[in-house]
Design a protein around this motif. Structure first.
Motif, PDB file in Angstrom:
ATOM      1  N   LEU A  49      11.910  -0.713  -3.773  1.00  0.00           N
ATOM      2  CA  LEU A  49      10.412  -0.246  -3.279  1.00  0.00           C
ATOM      3  C   LEU A  49       9.320  -0.661  -2.854  1.00  0.00           C
ATOM      4  CD1 LEU A  49      10.762   4.025  -4.039  1.00  0.00           C
ATOM      5  CD2 LEU A  49      11.712   2.687  -1.843  1.00  0.00           C
ATOM      6  N   ILE A  50       8.633  -0.758  -2.298  1.00  0.00           N
ATOM      7  CA  ILE A  50       7.288  -1.387  -2.108  1.00  0.00           C
ATOM      8  C   ILE A  50       6.534  -1.403  -2.676  1.00  0.00           C
ATOM      9  CG2 ILE A  50       5.948  -2.417  -0.209  1.00  0.00           C
ATOM     10  CD1 ILE A  50       8.305  -2.355   1.231  1.00  0.00           C
ATOM     11  N   PHE A  51       5.585  -1.721  -3.864  1.00  0.00           N
ATOM     12  CA  PHE A  51       4.697  -0.952  -4.643  1.00  0.00           C
ATOM     13  C   PHE A  51       3.559  -1.604  -4.136  1.00  0.00           C
ATOM     14  CE2 PHE A  51       8.132   0.316  -6.658  1.00  0.00           C
ATOM     15  CZ  PHE A  51       8.351   1.540  -6.875  1.00  0.00           C
ATOM     16  N   GLY A  52       1.957  -0.960  -4.511  1.00  0.00           N
ATOM     17  CA  GLY A  52       1.266  -1.528  -4.215  1.00  0.00           C
ATOM     18  C   GLY A  52       0.281  -1.733  -5.140  1.00  0.00           C
ATOM     19  N   GLY A  53       0.052  -2.579  -6.274  1.00  0.00           N
ATOM     20  CA  GLY A  53      -0.460  -2.506  -7.613  1.00  0.00           C
ATOM     21  C   GLY A  53      -0.358  -1.793  -8.260  1.00  0.00           C
ATOM     22  N   ASP A  54      -1.590  -0.737  -8.942  1.00  0.00           N
ATOM     23  CA  ASP A  54      -0.503  -0.016 -10.105  1.00  0.00           C
ATOM     24  C   ASP A  54      -0.546   1.856  -9.454  1.00  0.00           C
ATOM     25  OD1 ASP A  54      -0.645  -1.102 -11.905  1.00  0.00           O
ATOM     26  OD2 ASP A  54      -1.854  -1.440 -12.787  1.00  0.00           O
ATOM     27  N   ARG A  55      -1.254   1.922  -7.607  1.00  0.00           N
ATOM     28  CA  ARG A  55      -1.193   3.192  -7.687  1.00  0.00           C
ATOM     29  C   ARG A  55      -1.291   3.723  -6.367  1.00  0.00           C
ATOM     30  NH1 ARG A  55      -7.277   2.106  -5.626  1.00  0.00           N
ATOM     31  NH2 ARG A  55      -7.449   2.392  -3.819  1.00  0.00           N
ATOM     32  N   SER A  56      -0.365   2.915  -5.853  1.00  0.00           N
ATOM     33  CA  SER A  56       1.344   3.754  -4.364  1.00  0.00           C
ATOM     34  C   SER A  56       2.708   2.727  -4.037  1.00  0.00           C
ATOM     35  CB  SER A  56      -0.436   2.404  -3.459  1.00  0.00           C
ATOM     36  OG  SER A  56      -0.557   1.744  -3.080  1.00  0.00           O
ATOM     37  N   VAL A  57       3.139   3.655  -3.562  1.00  0.00           N
ATOM     38  CA  VAL A  57       4.446   3.245  -3.649  1.00  0.00           C
ATOM     39  C   VAL A  57       4.076   3.286  -2.082  1.00  0.00           C
ATOM     40  CG1 VAL A  57       5.024   5.510  -3.107  1.00  0.00           C
ATOM     41  CG2 VAL A  57       6.855   3.672  -3.720  1.00  0.00           C
ATOM     42  N   HIS A  58       4.683   1.783  -0.915  1.00  0.00           N
ATOM     43  CA  HIS A  58       4.749   2.671   1.088  1.00  0.00           C
ATOM     44  C   HIS A  58       6.141   2.472   1.465  1.00  0.00           C
ATOM     45  CE1 HIS A  58       0.258   0.909   0.391  1.00  0.00           C
ATOM     46  NE2 HIS A  58       0.973  -0.128  -0.773  1.00  0.00           N
ATOM     47  N   PHE A  59       5.969   3.204   2.352  1.00  0.00           N
ATOM     48  CA  PHE A  59       7.322   3.223   3.313  1.00  0.00           C
ATOM     49  C   PHE A  59       6.960   2.824   5.003  1.00  0.00           C
ATOM     50  CE2 PHE A  59       6.799   6.729  -0.227  1.00  0.00           C
ATOM     51  CZ  PHE A  59       7.347   6.108  -0.899  1.00  0.00           C
ATOM     52  N   THR A  60       7.776   1.930   5.173  1.00  0.00           N
ATOM     53  CA  THR A  60       8.135   1.233   6.135  1.00  0.00           C
ATOM     54  C   THR A  60       9.019   2.497   7.748  1.00  0.00           C
ATOM     55  OG1 THR A  60       9.754   0.197   6.278  1.00  0.00           O
ATOM     56  CG2 THR A  60       7.515  -0.652   5.479  1.00  0.00           C
TER      57      THR A  60
END
Length: 140
Positions: A97-108
């Protein structure tokens, strides 16, 4: 969980494809909360201009926020408190999965939502505080 008109209005302002993905994640949050006895009563509200979900009674978990992703990492994102260990744990559990730092997971948009992984992440977030209290008791 009662529908919050402010949240529904925010979703209505998004393009159909973004709205559909956010509503799917919202449904997964509500389903997870109702299907598990270890998750407290869920409240839908707005925080920082984003749809937010938190446990009220008992306070078993940390707040989950969902929104359109403006970072460029994806099209929608699920956010948690950056002071939690959740994203670090998820990064180990779901390395694809794609993560943003320590606060998020991203979906395309071009990829299906990983619903099983999302259910697991949502459950972990909505029981984060109770799991930490349980771990602390077991260390004593």
């Amino acid at each position: 969980m009662k529908d919050n008109p402010d949240v529904l209005a925010i979703f209505e302002g998004y393009p159909a494809d973004i709205r559909e993905r956010l509503l799917t994640i919202r449904s997964l949050i509500a389903e997870t909360a109702t299907q598990r006895d270890d998750i407290g009563e869920l409240e839908e509200t707005m925080k920082w201009g984003q749809a937010s979900y938190l446990t009220k009674r008992p306070k078993t978990g940390t707040t989950i926020r969902i929104d359109r992703d403006n970072s460029g990492a994806g099209d929608v994102a699920l956010y948690v408190n950056c002071q939690s260990s959740l994203v670090s744990d998820w990064r180990t559990m779901f390395p694809d999965l794609i993560f943003g730092g320590d606060r998020s997971v991203h979906f395309t948009q071009g990829r299906p939502l990983p619903e099983d992984a999302l259910r697991q992440m949502i459950g972990m977030a909505l029981t984060y505080h109770s799991a930490k209290r349980s771990a602390a008791r077991s260390r004593v």
